[in-house]
Design a protein around this motif. Structure first.
Motif: not given
Ligand SMILES: [Zn+2]
Ligand SMILES: [Zn+2]
Ligand SMILES: [Zn+2]
Length: 254
Positions: A226-254
């Motif tokens: 939600s927009h209440l989460m804040g801007k992606t760039a502002d949230v990134a520093p408060i997240l634990p290692d190996s955890m990030v906000l997803a974004y549209d178009g993100l791709k990864f292989t499993i």
């Protein structure tokens, strides 16, 4: 197997219509979020989880020319509002679209898309092949094996989906011990967390972090933001290692 985040936004998406807040006004592309959905692709098989109101735009953006099935988490419109656009795949593949969901969700979709069912259908309506999912009952589409796992969205049952060592959980605020057991052993997790503040029917960020830690996921992305989460760039520093906000178009292989 490749996972693509088609959309990472909460029910209204970001920007929210007519919202003057900083997040909605942000020019950072990471702050533009369509409604939550993912695409899962192998060489032979492509499935989507959910088909919200941005489905058409998401299929065009990712150039999805083949779509074998759609798995639905629950009937809320932000997850099902785009189902009419399976018509393109109906024409292309010359068959109805396989839609997998719980019996209750399929009942709700039969009402929401009543014009696609019944005796005298208008020509050109979407063609669906609805198939029931049961909690914990594994099924395979092409070469993708999916385990539906029940989670709770306030009082509503929602399906999370486990595919090998990856799980997609959205619109949940409670996971039973039994469902946690079924999720154990995953390496990659996408989990819904709209905001930092407590929410009545969704995990907040802190609760979603706790679930990820409990499951021991090696990498976690938060979605349904939600927009209440804040801007992606502002949230990134408060997240634990190996955890990030997803974004549209993100791709990864499993
Ligand atoms: Zn939702
Ligand atoms: Zn806003
Ligand atoms: Zn919902």
């Amino acid at each position: 197997m490749q996972i693509t985040v088609l959309g990472s936004g909460t029910s209204q998406g970001i920007p929210v219509i007519a919202c003057p807040c900083d997040v909605c006004a942000s020019t950072d592309l990471l702050d533009k979020r369509l409604r939550a959905s993912v695409l899962i692709q192998t060489k032979n098989t492509t499935i989507a989880i959910d088909a919200g109101p941005d489905f058409r735009q998401q299929m065009l953006r990712e150039k999805v020319n083949q779509l074998d099935a759609i798995f639905i988490t629950h009937e809320h419109k932000d997850h099902t509002g785009g189902l009419d656009d399976v018509r393109s795949y109906n024409y292309l593949l010359k068959r109805p679209m396989e839609v997998y969901a719980s019996h209750t969700t399929l009942e709700a979709l039969r009402k929401a898309y009543a014009y696609a069912f019944g005796e005298n259908k208008y020509p050109g309506v979407p063609k669906f092949d609805f198939r029931d999912l049961e909690n914990g009952k594994t099924l395979t589409v092409g070469d993708i094996t999916v385990v539906p796992i029940e989670v709770k969205h306030l009082s509503m049952s929602v399906f999370a989906f486990r595919i090998n060592n990856f799980a997609y959980i959205t619109d949940a605020n409670f996971i039973s011990e039994n469902s946690m057991e079924q999720l154990k052993g995953i390496d990659y997790l996408i989990i819904g967390a709209p905001r930092k503040q407590k929410h009545i029917s969704h995990f907040n960020l802190e609760e979603a972090i706790a679930i990820s830690k409990c499951l021991g996921a090696k990498k976690t992305w938060f979605t349904h933001i939600s927009h209440l989460m804040g801007k992606t760039a502002d949230v990134a520093p408060i997240l634990p290692d190996s955890m990030v906000l997803a974004y549209d178009g993100l791709k990864f292989t499993i």
